[in-house]
Motif scaffolding. Sequence first.
Motif, PDB file in Angstrom:
ATOM      1  N   ARG A  92     -17.037  -8.042  29.680  1.00 46.01           N
ATOM      2  CA  ARG A  92     -17.376  -8.308  28.278  1.00 46.01           C
ATOM      3  C   ARG A  92     -18.214  -9.578  28.198  1.00 46.01           C
ATOM      4  NH1 ARG A  92     -11.452  -7.648  27.254  1.00 46.01           N
ATOM      5  NH2 ARG A  92     -11.065  -5.467  26.724  1.00 46.01           N
ATOM      6  N   LYS A  93     -19.392  -9.445  27.623  1.00 46.77           N
ATOM      7  CA  LYS A  93     -20.281 -10.594  27.434  1.00 46.77           C
ATOM      8  C   LYS A  93     -20.522 -11.326  28.750  1.00 46.77           C
ATOM      9  CE  LYS A  93     -18.896 -11.271  22.610  1.00 46.77           C
ATOM     10  NZ  LYS A  93     -18.360 -12.228  21.603  1.00 46.77           N
ATOM     11  N   VAL A 139     -33.763  -5.798  33.414  1.00 47.72           N
ATOM     12  CA  VAL A 139     -33.764  -4.335  33.333  1.00 47.72           C
ATOM     13  C   VAL A 139     -34.785  -3.747  34.295  1.00 47.72           C
ATOM     14  CG1 VAL A 139     -34.149  -2.339  31.855  1.00 47.72           C
ATOM     15  CG2 VAL A 139     -32.967  -4.365  30.954  1.00 47.72           C
ATOM     16  N   ALA A 140     -35.940  -4.384  34.393  1.00 51.23           N
ATOM     17  CA  ALA A 140     -36.978  -3.876  35.293  1.00 51.23           C
ATOM     18  C   ALA A 140     -36.481  -3.872  36.730  1.00 51.23           C
ATOM     19  CB  ALA A 140     -38.240  -4.731  35.175  1.00 51.23           C
ATOM     20  N   SER A 156     -16.557 -12.654  44.165  1.00 47.72           N
ATOM     21  CA  SER A 156     -17.143 -11.691  43.233  1.00 47.72           C
ATOM     22  C   SER A 156     -18.632 -11.579  43.499  1.00 47.72           C
ATOM     23  CB  SER A 156     -16.897 -12.114  41.781  1.00 47.72           C
ATOM     24  OG  SER A 156     -17.565 -13.333  41.496  1.00 47.72           O
ATOM     25  N   LYS A 157     -19.205 -10.439  43.093  1.00 49.49           N
ATOM     26  CA  LYS A 157     -20.647 -10.256  43.215  1.00 49.49           C
ATOM     27  C   LYS A 157     -21.190  -9.701  41.905  1.00 49.49           C
ATOM     28  CE  LYS A 157     -20.829  -5.557  45.173  1.00 49.49           C
ATOM     29  NZ  LYS A 157     -21.310  -4.736  46.307  1.00 49.49           N
ATOM     30  N   SER A 158     -22.430 -10.061  41.599  1.00 50.92           N
ATOM     31  CA  SER A 158     -23.069  -9.600  40.374  1.00 50.92           C
ATOM     32  C   SER A 158     -24.536  -9.332  40.648  1.00 50.92           C
ATOM     33  CB  SER A 158     -22.919 -10.642  39.257  1.00 50.92           C
ATOM     34  OG  SER A 158     -23.546 -11.863  39.637  1.00 50.92           O
ATOM     35  N   GLN A 159     -25.172  -8.653  39.710  1.00 52.71           N
ATOM     36  CA  GLN A 159     -26.586  -8.345  39.816  1.00 52.71           C
ATOM     37  C   GLN A 159     -27.354  -9.021  38.691  1.00 52.71           C
ATOM     38  OE1 GLN A 159     -26.560  -3.986  39.915  1.00 52.71           O
ATOM     39  NE2 GLN A 159     -27.070  -4.060  42.077  1.00 52.71           N
ATOM     40  N   ASP A 204     -24.669 -12.947  35.417  1.00 50.78           N
ATOM     41  CA  ASP A 204     -25.904 -12.940  34.631  1.00 50.78           C
ATOM     42  C   ASP A 204     -26.105 -11.617  33.898  1.00 50.78           C
ATOM     43  OD1 ASP A 204     -26.580 -15.511  35.393  1.00 50.78           O
ATOM     44  OD2 ASP A 204     -27.579 -14.833  37.209  1.00 50.78           O
ATOM     45  N   SER A 205     -25.223 -10.646  34.199  1.00 50.40           N
ATOM     46  CA  SER A 205     -25.344  -9.340  33.557  1.00 50.40           C
ATOM     47  C   SER A 205     -23.946  -8.731  33.460  1.00 50.40           C
ATOM     48  CB  SER A 205     -26.267  -8.420  34.376  1.00 50.40           C
ATOM     49  OG  SER A 205     -25.637  -8.060  35.596  1.00 50.40           O
ATOM     50  N   ASP A 206     -23.887  -7.489  33.004  1.00 49.79           N
ATOM     51  CA  ASP A 206     -22.603  -6.803  32.928  1.00 49.79           C
ATOM     52  C   ASP A 206     -22.266  -6.066  34.223  1.00 49.79           C
ATOM     53  OD1 ASP A 206     -22.062  -7.651  30.383  1.00 49.79           O
ATOM     54  OD2 ASP A 206     -22.954  -5.914  29.394  1.00 49.79           O
TER      55      ASP A 206
END
Length: 558
Positions: free
Chosen positions: A191-192, A247-248, A240-243, A219-221
């Motif tokens: 969330r957010k 969008v591109a 943890s890992k994030s992307q 930085d994203s969901d």
Amino acid sequence: MKKATLFLCLCMVHSFLFGQRLPENAQLKWGNEMKFNKKMTLSEIAATDESGYYLIKRKIRQELQESKKLPYLEKYDLNLRMVKSADLSKLDLAGKPNFEHIMQWNNQLWLFFTTDPGKGEQEGLYRVALDAQNLRLAGKSQFVMAAEDKKAKPGIGGLGINLRITSPKFHFYPTPDESKLLIVRESGEVRKKQKEVSLLLADQQLNPIWTWDETLQADSDELELVNALLDSNGNVHLLSKSQPADVAYKITSLFKQERYFFTLVSITGDGKKALHKNINLAEYQINAANIQVNEEGHLYFGGFYTEEGKANKSTGGTYFLKMDGNNQTVLHQQTEAFDVAFLTRGLSEGKAKKTSKKLKKGKSVEDSYFFLDEIIVKSDGSVAFVGEDRHEWVTSSTGSATGSGIHTTTNTFHYDYGSIVIAEFDPNGTRKWAKKIVKNQVSTGDEGFFFSYSVSMINNNLYFVFNDNVKNLGYNGKGKVARFTPKSYKEHMMSVATLDSKGAVSRSSLSINSNRNLMTITPVNTQTGDFEMVVYGQYKKKYRLARLAFDPQMLAAD
């Protein structure tokens, strides 16, 4: 003379196929043969004790969908004969319980489940003791941990229409000596650009020692909890890992490399302080990573990397980071590319020559995109990265019935599980070697149910069990291997590959002489003791469990 020569050749082939059945110094004892039910499957070995083994059994559909429905629990004796089966969904538990975990703890078999019991009781995680003999309830349910707060109404506009599963996930991490149990509750959604994680550290009697609530940032969901660990000093580490939010980038990542950011959170000082570290490489991109701890409280972060400018999903080498678990201070770090022996293993002769020429000219060469499944710390302090080359993708086709004008789209799901990848380092982080155990598992429309591998560590050797093609028994690492597909019964073989501490690989077969075309279900294969593992073998409509035991007197440490 020709007939005699032919007979001798056939004898040699038979000896080749069946003479290498087991790893050296190992014995294989099969249990009773049982009928395979196409609608049900064994899922995993949940627990063991001095009387036998406890296995989870589910409907295949529920297994593939990762259903939370309470499963069946089956008990097998020490000779791997089933002695009791119980449908846990028939137990008298409050509310509508969802299955979370089964474990043997402090000489007691425990069932963990989530429920909303009603009648003023708190919704959350509960535990209840099971009788080891009849698998029935052996006491009252006890509250363990609250469910996540309902901060938002479910579904679209609060209408209760859910696009994805948002229930929390619970993870269980016992210490080897069963003195402490770490339970992690992971929020089911982001969330957010945040994910809530709650920690509970319990003692041997499962009484709380401390709790901690942590908010993972991204930085994203696209945010995922990779692993959680409890070290010997009582510190808890979360990776943890994030992307990126671009969008591109998300669109191009379908065809190019996936970019991940890794964050390490360490809860220190008996649950009183949190440290945060963002881990990245200046000129490289980390593809896959994991964490592990050793007995001295050192924390290892490691993974596979690719060059920042590479356009395709690929892996160029390994990255190793050793830290002080108390304060996240970096003690050693190393980045090392794969060598020519690694990059050419499993390739055809032509492709191997091309790869070698590129390397001799000083060009950068990378391998497939590897997933890092776990980091193993050996008794001599060596550290092994274990991963796999696997790909899953979907193709679509559109057609219409003659004269109907109605168009339909059919999606086909493809599964391609390639080589197992292992890199071993000394205790200080210097890489000793990197190896591949070459395999080729391909299918469509079956969720890759019979694919991947299981690994056990016995006397610092690693043993990998996986489904293979019988033609690969004598494979020496040069050239391609024959493909395994679940529907080709006559070519099935349960392989066990041994990887010693020097990086030497040998392949054996776990098949029975009169029934050599066996197939296994990978998650069932489990190390159940210091010198044994239990494996699953299926032949058409029959299956057996077996105990693969190693003689500790004959296993010499390297």
